[in-house]
Structures are given as C-alpha cells and as structure tokens.
Design a protein around this motif. Structure first.
Motif, short mmCIF file in Angstrom:
data_model
loop_
_atom_site.label_atom_id
_atom_site.label_comp_id
_atom_site.label_asym_id
_atom_site.label_seq_id
_atom_site.Cartn_x
_atom_site.Cartn_y
_atom_site.Cartn_z
N GLY A 63 38.95 47.76 48.30
CA GLY A 63 38.65 48.31 47.34
C GLY A 63 37.20 47.82 46.81
O GLY A 63 37.04 46.78 47.63
N TYR A 64 36.51 48.39 46.06
CA TYR A 64 35.46 47.81 45.29
C TYR A 64 35.35 46.48 45.11
O TYR A 64 34.93 45.18 44.70
CB TYR A 64 34.84 48.24 43.74
CG TYR A 64 33.91 48.07 43.72
CD1 TYR A 64 32.47 48.03 43.60
CD2 TYR A 64 33.95 47.06 42.24
CE1 TYR A 64 31.23 47.72 43.48
CE2 TYR A 64 32.36 46.47 41.80
CZ TYR A 64 30.91 47.20 42.64
OH TYR A 64 30.06 45.92 41.78
N MET A 65 36.29 45.27 43.55
CA MET A 65 36.56 44.08 43.84
C MET A 65 36.84 43.91 45.01
O MET A 65 35.39 42.22 44.95
CB MET A 65 37.13 44.06 42.72
CG MET A 65 36.48 44.41 41.37
SD MET A 65 35.06 43.65 40.65
CE MET A 65 35.66 42.03 40.69
N SER A 66 37.43 43.96 46.10
CA SER A 66 37.45 42.84 47.49
C SER A 66 36.40 43.13 47.98
O SER A 66 36.11 41.83 48.60
CB SER A 66 38.94 43.75 48.30
OG SER A 66 39.94 43.16 47.61
N ARG A 67 35.75 43.87 48.43
CA ARG A 67 34.32 44.57 48.98
C ARG A 67 33.69 43.42 48.26
O ARG A 67 32.73 42.49 48.55
CB ARG A 67 34.07 45.32 49.37
CG ARG A 67 34.98 45.99 49.98
CD ARG A 67 34.26 47.44 50.69
NE ARG A 67 34.75 48.08 49.63
CZ ARG A 67 33.97 49.20 48.76
NH1 ARG A 67 31.93 49.02 49.79
NH2 ARG A 67 34.27 49.50 47.79
N LEU A 68 33.17 43.23 46.93
CA LEU A 68 32.11 42.13 46.11
C LEU A 68 32.57 41.24 46.35
O LEU A 68 31.75 39.95 46.86
CB LEU A 68 31.91 42.65 44.83
CG LEU A 68 31.30 42.18 43.83
CD1 LEU A 68 30.10 42.28 43.77
CD2 LEU A 68 31.36 42.32 41.70
N ALA A 69 34.20 40.66 46.43
CA ALA A 69 34.14 39.21 46.34
C ALA A 69 34.23 38.20 47.67
O ALA A 69 33.74 37.66 48.15
CB ALA A 69 35.60 38.83 46.01
N ASP A 70 33.59 39.47 49.11
CA ASP A 70 33.95 39.25 50.47
C ASP A 70 32.53 38.94 50.55
O ASP A 70 31.99 38.24 51.01
CB ASP A 70 34.20 41.22 51.34
CG ASP A 70 35.44 40.52 51.63
OD1 ASP A 70 36.42 40.06 51.25
OD2 ASP A 70 36.65 41.94 51.74
N SER A 71 31.27 40.12 50.22
CA SER A 71 30.45 39.93 49.91
C SER A 71 30.00 38.47 49.71
O SER A 71 28.83 37.97 50.12
CB SER A 71 29.71 41.58 49.61
OG SER A 71 28.40 40.78 49.22
#
Length: 102
Positions: free
Chosen positions: A29-37
């Motif tokens: 999801g968007y927030m998971s990918r943002l956190a990973d980045s």
C-alpha cells in the motif's frame, strides 16, 4: 480489531514526538511503501554519517564545533535506526508463526 503487535511503527513521529503507527495488512500500500522508502533514506543517511564520523575521528584538525555538529547528526540518525529496528522487530514477531503457538 487490530492488536498493537499488528501495528507498524512508522519511521517518523507525530505531534509531541509521539510514535505514529500504521494499521494495514497491505505491505504494498501507499503508506507502507512510503515508510519503506523513508526507512531506506534514513539507513543510508546513518551509513554516510558513520563514515563521516570515522573520518572525523582520524582527523586531528577537527574542531570542537564540527564534532558537536556531527554528534548531533549521529544522535538523530541513531534515533531513526533504533526506531526502524524496533518496527522491524515487531513486524517479525507478529509474522512469526512460532510466536502465535505460545
């Protein structure tokens, strides 16, 4: 209802420096990918600061002000790395099938 062990500690804090959590079962999801980045950026910054610190310790001409600035940056980077490690540890514990057997 989501239990605290299912929440992901995000790599940033909220108002009053309180932790922020994400409740989702979608790692893409968007927030998971943002956190990973953001975690990747934070780990990269910590790695660069570690190299800079090693160089500064070897440099006899490093000033006290330079060292104070470096220590301040290292402290922030270490705080980020600890938050990432804590978050990943919680995620591992939540996803480990052996943990639910106890």
């Amino acid at each position: 209802m989501t239990t605290p062990s299912e929440l992901r500690l995000l790599p940033w804090s909220g108002p009053g420096d309180k932790p922020c959590y994400l409740s989702t079962d979608d790692p893409d999801g968007y927030m998971s990918r943002l956190a990973d980045s953001i975690e990747a950026i934070q780990l990269g910054t910590a790695s660069e600061l570690l190299e800079e610190a090693s160089e500064a310790l070897d440099d006899q001409n490093s000033s006290l002000d330079e060292m104070r600035c470096l220590v301040k940056e290292l402290t922030g980077a270490l705080r980020d790395v600890v938050r990432i490690a804590t978050s990943r540890g919680h995620l591992l514990a939540a996803s480990d099938p052996r943990e639910s057997a106890y």
